[in-house]
Design a protein around this motif. Structure first.
Motif, PDB file in Angstrom:
ATOM      1  N   GLU A 109       0.832  -1.200   0.000  1.00 14.40           N
ATOM      2  CA  GLU A 109       0.000   0.000   0.000  1.00 14.40           C
ATOM      3  C   GLU A 109       0.869   1.254   0.000  1.00 14.40           C
ATOM      4  O   GLU A 109       0.605   2.219  -0.736  1.00 14.40           O
ATOM      5  CB  GLU A 109      -0.935  -0.017   1.214  1.00 14.40           C
ATOM      6  CG  GLU A 109      -2.047  -1.057   1.118  1.00 14.40           C
ATOM      7  CD  GLU A 109      -2.865  -1.157   2.383  1.00 14.40           C
ATOM      8  OE1 GLU A 109      -4.090  -0.935   2.326  1.00 14.40           O
ATOM      9  OE2 GLU A 109      -2.287  -1.463   3.454  1.00 14.40           O
ATOM     10  N   TRP A 110       1.914   1.243   0.803  1.00 14.45           N
ATOM     11  CA  TRP A 110       2.826   2.381   0.812  1.00 14.45           C
ATOM     12  C   TRP A 110       3.553   2.497  -0.526  1.00 14.45           C
ATOM     13  O   TRP A 110       3.764   3.614  -1.033  1.00 14.45           O
ATOM     14  CB  TRP A 110       3.836   2.253   1.952  1.00 14.45           C
ATOM     15  CG  TRP A 110       3.280   2.639   3.293  1.00 14.45           C
ATOM     16  CD1 TRP A 110       3.044   1.818   4.358  1.00 14.45           C
ATOM     17  CD2 TRP A 110       2.884   3.949   3.707  1.00 14.45           C
ATOM     18  NE1 TRP A 110       2.528   2.533   5.406  1.00 14.45           N
ATOM     19  CE2 TRP A 110       2.417   3.844   5.042  1.00 14.45           C
ATOM     20  CE3 TRP A 110       2.875   5.196   3.087  1.00 14.45           C
ATOM     21  CZ2 TRP A 110       1.954   4.945   5.761  1.00 14.45           C
ATOM     22  CZ3 TRP A 110       2.412   6.292   3.793  1.00 14.45           C
ATOM     23  CH2 TRP A 110       1.954   6.165   5.121  1.00 14.45           C
ATOM     24  N   GLY A 111       3.927   1.360  -1.109  1.00 21.46           N
ATOM     25  CA  GLY A 111       4.609   1.388  -2.398  1.00 21.46           C
ATOM     26  C   GLY A 111       3.751   2.026  -3.477  1.00 21.46           C
ATOM     27  O   GLY A 111       4.240   2.786  -4.324  1.00 21.46           O
ATOM     28  N   ARG A 112       2.455   1.746  -3.453  1.00 18.55           N
ATOM     29  CA  ARG A 112       1.545   2.357  -4.423  1.00 18.55           C
ATOM     30  C   ARG A 112       1.498   3.874  -4.228  1.00 18.55           C
ATOM     31  O   ARG A 112       1.524   4.636  -5.197  1.00 18.55           O
ATOM     32  CB  ARG A 112       0.138   1.753  -4.239  1.00 18.55           C
ATOM     33  CG  ARG A 112      -0.883   2.170  -5.308  1.00 18.55           C
ATOM     34  CD  ARG A 112      -1.823   3.260  -4.799  1.00 18.55           C
ATOM     35  NE  ARG A 112      -2.582   2.829  -3.630  1.00 18.55           N
ATOM     36  CZ  ARG A 112      -3.318   3.654  -2.894  1.00 18.55           C
ATOM     37  NH1 ARG A 112      -3.395   4.950  -3.191  1.00 18.55           N
ATOM     38  NH2 ARG A 112      -3.967   3.220  -1.838  1.00 18.55           N
ATOM     39  N   ILE A 113       1.483   4.322  -2.976  1.00 18.14           N
ATOM     40  CA  ILE A 113       1.467   5.754  -2.691  1.00 18.14           C
ATOM     41  C   ILE A 113       2.767   6.409  -3.159  1.00 18.14           C
ATOM     42  O   ILE A 113       2.749   7.492  -3.759  1.00 18.14           O
ATOM     43  CB  ILE A 113       1.245   5.999  -1.186  1.00 18.14           C
ATOM     44  CG1 ILE A 113      -0.177   5.584  -0.798  1.00 18.14           C
ATOM     45  CG2 ILE A 113       1.496   7.459  -0.816  1.00 18.14           C
ATOM     46  CD1 ILE A 113      -0.430   5.563   0.695  1.00 18.14           C
ATOM     47  N   PHE A 114       3.905   5.764  -2.900  1.00 22.84           N
ATOM     48  CA  PHE A 114       5.196   6.311  -3.338  1.00 22.84           C
ATOM     49  C   PHE A 114       5.239   6.436  -4.860  1.00 22.84           C
ATOM     50  O   PHE A 114       5.749   7.436  -5.396  1.00 22.84           O
ATOM     51  CB  PHE A 114       6.346   5.435  -2.844  1.00 22.84           C
ATOM     52  CG  PHE A 114       6.462   5.325  -1.341  1.00 22.84           C
ATOM     53  CD1 PHE A 114       5.922   6.292  -0.506  1.00 22.84           C
ATOM     54  CD2 PHE A 114       7.106   4.239  -0.764  1.00 22.84           C
ATOM     55  CE1 PHE A 114       6.030   6.191   0.877  1.00 22.84           C
ATOM     56  CE2 PHE A 114       7.233   4.123   0.608  1.00 22.84           C
ATOM     57  CZ  PHE A 114       6.685   5.104   1.430  1.00 22.84           C
ATOM     58  N   THR A 115       4.715   5.434  -5.556  1.00 19.98           N
ATOM     59  CA  THR A 115       4.695   5.471  -7.022  1.00 19.98           C
ATOM     60  C   THR A 115       3.823   6.610  -7.530  1.00 19.98           C
ATOM     61  O   THR A 115       4.207   7.361  -8.438  1.00 19.98           O
ATOM     62  CB  THR A 115       4.186   4.133  -7.590  1.00 19.98           C
ATOM     63  OG1 THR A 115       5.096   3.089  -7.217  1.00 19.98           O
ATOM     64  CG2 THR A 115       4.080   4.179  -9.110  1.00 19.98           C
ATOM     65  N   GLU A 116       2.645   6.752  -6.942  1.00 13.38           N
ATOM     66  CA  GLU A 116       1.747   7.842  -7.339  1.00 13.38           C
ATOM     67  C   GLU A 116       2.383   9.200  -7.050  1.00 13.38           C
ATOM     68  O   GLU A 116       2.240  10.141  -7.839  1.00 13.38           O
ATOM     69  CB  GLU A 116       0.409   7.710  -6.599  1.00 13.38           C
ATOM     70  CG  GLU A 116      -0.418   6.518  -7.051  1.00 13.38           C
ATOM     71  CD  GLU A 116      -1.716   6.376  -6.263  1.00 13.38           C
ATOM     72  OE1 GLU A 116      -1.953   7.209  -5.353  1.00 13.38           O
ATOM     73  OE2 GLU A 116      -2.488   5.457  -6.563  1.00 13.38           O
ATOM     74  N   ALA A 117       3.083   9.302  -5.924  1.00  8.07           N
ATOM     75  CA  ALA A 117       3.749  10.552  -5.572  1.00  8.07           C
ATOM     76  C   ALA A 117       4.787  10.930  -6.620  1.00  8.07           C
ATOM     77  O   ALA A 117       4.867  12.090  -7.057  1.00  8.07           O
ATOM     78  CB  ALA A 117       4.404  10.427  -4.197  1.00  8.07           C
ATOM     79  N   GLU A 118       5.572   9.962  -7.033  1.00  6.61           N
ATOM     80  CA  GLU A 118       6.586  10.222  -8.057  1.00  6.61           C
ATOM     81  C   GLU A 118       5.951  10.661  -9.364  1.00  6.61           C
ATOM     82  O   GLU A 118       6.424  11.603 -10.026  1.00  6.61           O
ATOM     83  CB  GLU A 118       7.436   8.972  -8.271  1.00  6.61           C
ATOM     84  CG  GLU A 118       8.563   9.167  -9.272  1.00  6.61           C
ATOM     85  CD  GLU A 118       9.445   7.942  -9.421  1.00  6.61           C
ATOM     86  OE1 GLU A 118      10.221   7.898 -10.388  1.00  6.61           O
ATOM     87  OE2 GLU A 118       9.349   7.026  -8.571  1.00  6.61           O
ATOM     88  N   GLU A 119       4.871  10.015  -9.750  1.00  2.00           N
ATOM     89  CA  GLU A 119       4.189  10.355 -11.002  1.00  2.00           C
ATOM     90  C   GLU A 119       3.612  11.769 -10.973  1.00  2.00           C
ATOM     91  O   GLU A 119       3.536  12.440 -12.003  1.00  2.00           O
ATOM     92  CB  GLU A 119       3.080   9.335 -11.271  1.00  2.00           C
ATOM     93  CG  GLU A 119       3.610   7.952 -11.619  1.00  2.00           C
ATOM     94  CD  GLU A 119       2.507   6.901 -11.666  1.00  2.00           C
ATOM     95  OE1 GLU A 119       1.368   7.202 -11.233  1.00  2.00           O
ATOM     96  OE2 GLU A 119       2.777   5.776 -12.133  1.00  2.00           O
ATOM     97  N   LEU A 120       3.210  12.243  -9.787  1.00  2.00           N
ATOM     98  CA  LEU A 120       2.639  13.584  -9.656  1.00  2.00           C
ATOM     99  C   LEU A 120       3.707  14.674  -9.540  1.00  2.00           C
ATOM    100  O   LEU A 120       3.414  15.854  -9.720  1.00  2.00           O
ATOM    101  CB  LEU A 120       1.718  13.645  -8.436  1.00  2.00           C
ATOM    102  CG  LEU A 120       0.393  12.882  -8.530  1.00  2.00           C
ATOM    103  CD1 LEU A 120      -0.328  12.916  -7.184  1.00  2.00           C
ATOM    104  CD2 LEU A 120      -0.493  13.458  -9.617  1.00  2.00           C
ATOM    105  N   GLY A 121       4.937  14.279  -9.198  1.00  2.00           N
ATOM    106  CA  GLY A 121       6.000  15.263  -9.068  1.00  2.00           C
ATOM    107  C   GLY A 121       6.404  15.582  -7.649  1.00  2.00           C
ATOM    108  O   GLY A 121       7.057  16.600  -7.399  1.00  2.00           O
TER     109      GLY A 121
END
Length: 358
Positions: free
Chosen positions: A97-109
């Protein structure tokens, strides 16, 4: 909302300055220098993503705060996390779940995610997941007592993980708040990090009791001698012992002292939330950052532990548009004057009422 204040430029400049200062401090360390040269490029790309979304009317903060666990091996006096989140009754998010959030964070900038707790080292699985996202800087706010060979090896292999060791001043002050022997252990850990040529910093919770100690040149110089390259001054928020919080004179003294220390020291010095005067108001609720608690709740900040949205059921992008965050920004709650600690902490009843009205 901010008149002529350019929030996006302020946040971008802050990240760029931070990375540039880190590059300066790591110039003598090839491994660190190589990573942070890449980090500078990643930071520019992230700023470009945020700018593109800003132009379409969607504001993305440059950093997040993630408390990845409520558990801790210490019991510090006045711990905000123990008071705010004790007994939530919900299971903590897993590493996927945290990994998904980290990935989304990177994609958003998002450029940086501060990992906190509890004690984040009690969730090695999440720290390990963070290491797999090299485009994001992950300062880890830790008491330093759990940095064994396994975690130090992870730090050596993944330079985007930056330990920030908590200290309360001198030996007597640190042991009084954190427990007997913790100061000595903290000094030992700093020596070990320095011997391995790892970039690390220190976090200081500033109270009436330690204000004069932690703002002295000798205190800062001592940490620098131990190999510490950054200090984060965090103004104590009176969640448990209001007598420890700074009054107006104390906050002014801290602000003036930080300004002088920045002139005289090569260390990276950050003040939270004291720098909000410079940032045109409080940066919480997605204006400059927001807080994700251990069970996935999207909160304005660690000191305003109220949520109407869970990252377990919505994306990071959706969480930034939560009803609570939207109301706080629309009604300019973040720009109000306050008497200490932080803007939203002083308006706790009002923040809770916004959730009740939803």
């Amino acid at each position: 909302m901010d008149g002529t204040f350019d929030l996006e430029s302020y946040l971008n400049k802050g990240i760029e300055t931070l990375v540039r200062d880190i590059i300066k401090t790591t110039a003598r360390n090839p491994k660190e220098s190589v990573y942070f040269a890449k980090a500078a490029l990643a930071s520019k790309k992230a700023a470009g993503r945020r700018h593109k979304l800003e132009n379409s009317g969607e504001h993305i903060p440059s950093f997040l705060i993630a408390s990845i666990t409520e558990s801790c091996n210490l019991s510090c006096v006045g711990c905000y996390d123990r008071v705010n989140h004790a007994g939530t009754g919900s299971s903590e998010m897993n590493s996927n779940e945290w990994g998904r959030i980290f990935t989304e964070a990177e994609e958003l900038g998002v450029s940086a995610i501060l990992l906190a707790g509890g004690e984040p080292m009690m969730r090695f699985d999440v720290v390990e997941e963070a290491s797999l996202h090299p485009a994001i800087l992950f300062p880890l706010f830790t008491n330093g007592t759990m940095l064994g060979d396994r975690i130090l090896g992870l730090f050596e292999a993944h330079r985007n993980l930056i330990p920030i060791i908590s200290i309360e001043g001198d030996k007597a002050q640190t042991d009084a708040r954190r427990g007997e022997g913790i100061y000595t252990e903290t000094m030992r850990v700093m020596d070990e990090l320095a011997a391995k040529k790892l970039l690390f910093g220190a976090s200081v919770t500033v109270t009436k009791e330690n204000l004069s100690t932690v703002t002295r040149d000798t205190f800062v110089a001592r940490l620098n001698e131990k190999g510490c390259e950054a200090i984060v001054f965090v103004e104590y928020v009176p969640v448990e012992k209001p007598e420890l919080s700074l009054d107006e004179a104390g906050r002014d003294f801290l602000a003036d002292s930080v300004a002088e220390l920045r002139k005289r020291s090569d260390m990276i010095i950050i003040s939270f939330p004291g720098d909000e005067k410079e940032s045109g108001g409080c940066l919480a609720a997605g204006r400059g950052f927001f807080h994700i608690n251990a069970v996935g709740g999207a909160e304005p900040c660690p000191f305003s532990p109220y949520s109407d949205t869970s990252l377990r059921t919505v994306s990071l992008r959706q969480a930034l548009k939560s009803p609570l965050f939207t109301k706080l920004k629309r009604e300019e709650t973040l720009l109000r004057e306050h008497t200490g600690g932080c803007t939203l902490f002083s308006q706790a009843d009002y923040v809770q009422s916004l959730i009740a009205k939803a």
